[in-house]
Enzyme design. Structure first.
Site, mmCIF file in Angstrom:
data_model
loop_
_atom_site.group_PDB
_atom_site.id
_atom_site.type_symbol
_atom_site.label_atom_id
_atom_site.label_comp_id
_atom_site.label_asym_id
_atom_site.label_seq_id
_atom_site.Cartn_x
_atom_site.Cartn_y
_atom_site.Cartn_z
ATOM 1 N N HIS A 153 50.743 -0.483 -59.098
ATOM 2 C CA HIS A 153 49.379 -0.973 -58.904
ATOM 3 C C HIS A 153 49.126 -1.287 -57.433
ATOM 4 C CE1 HIS A 153 49.402 -1.520 -63.287
ATOM 5 N NE2 HIS A 153 48.087 -1.517 -63.188
ATOM 6 N N LYS A 157 47.222 -6.894 -56.804
ATOM 7 C CA LYS A 157 47.527 -7.353 -58.161
ATOM 8 C C LYS A 157 48.530 -8.504 -58.108
ATOM 9 C CE LYS A 157 48.626 -5.749 -62.825
ATOM 10 N NZ LYS A 157 47.439 -6.434 -63.378
#
EC number: 1.17.1.8
Length: 265
Positions: A153, A157
């Protein structure tokens, strides 16, 4: 469908606002943001160059008084506050927030006795079909195959492994008749010894602007099988959230997920 969006100034919030504005069946009636947001008071459609008449605010009760549904992709502590307001105003919830504690999940379960809630770590149709593929694969690769889940990600995040990776782990563990809590291994470092074949490993990568990549690896002797889902845009999450709203429009109280919404159970 009178819809309010939580986390309206964020990446996902903006995508959700755009999806609602482009849906002829939906009406944007509220846009929530955190109390210290520099965007409070701005029009919710400003980033699209549109005038919606809906201003970003941190006034929960004012927003919930106008809405029938709230879509929430924020953080656990914010979502729990939204749940309390939803109960006061009998507003149905679509929750894509991840990183909840067991106690916070219990609060969602309790709230669902009074209002309809769709709670899913990933609302993409592709991811939820992938979960069914993983269940099928796990049943056929239950012996002689090591299972690892690798996810990647963007740098912003804040939780790991991702909620989607955990969903995939739960799907695999459930198909094998195991509890993920008992067999998960999160990261490895140092001298770990040989791999325990009954475990499911997780590895998390963070960098750049990666929307979300997930691979489940079934590694045997002489072959390996990889089942991968890659998100190139958050639009699939936004469209899934609107499908969840439509699903709730025909439901009463209860806790549902995207498997229910998509009829995959």
């Amino acid at each position: 469908m009178k819809i309010a969006i939580a986390g309206a100034s964020g990446r996902m919030g903006r995508m959700l606002i755009e999806a609602v504005l482009n849906d002829s069946d939906a009406q944007l009636v509220g846009a929530l943001d955190r109390a210290d947001s520099p965007f409070l008071g701005q029009d919710a459609g400003a980033f699209l160059g549109k005038e919606t008449g809906v201003k970003l605010t941190d006034d929960l009760d004012a927003v919930f008084a106008q809405a029938d549904y709230l879509i929430d992709f924020t953080r656990p502590e914010g979502t729990i506050a939204h749940v309390a307001a939803a109960l006061r105003h009998e507003v149905k919830l679509v929750i894509g927030t991840t990183g909840f504690t067991a106690e916070q999940k219990a609060e969602l379960q309790a709230a669902a006795a009074r209002i309809g809630i769709v709670f899913a770590a990933n609302m993409s149709v592709g991811v939820n079909v992938t979960l069914k593929l993983l269940e099928f694969a796990a049943k056929h690769f239950s012996h002689g195959y090591d299972i690892e889940i690798i996810e990647a990600h963007h740098r912003h995040k804040v939780d790991a492994p991702s909620g989607t990776a955990l969903m995939m782990g739960e799907a695999v563990a459930g198909a094998l008749g195991r509890s993920l809590e008992d067999c998960a291994v999160y990261g490895r470092q140092g001298v770990t010894g040989e791999r325990d074949p009954s475990t499911i490993g997780f590895a998390a990568v963070r960098g750049g602007d990666i929307v979300g990549d997930h691979t489940v690896l079934f590694a045997g002797i002489g072959e390996r099988i990889e089942i991968t889902h890659k998100s190139s845009s958050r639009v699939s999450y936004a469209q899934g959230a609107l499908r969840a709203v439509r699903f709730l429009s025909a439901r009463g109280a209860g806790l549902f997920d995207m498997q229910d919404v998509l009829g995959l159970r």
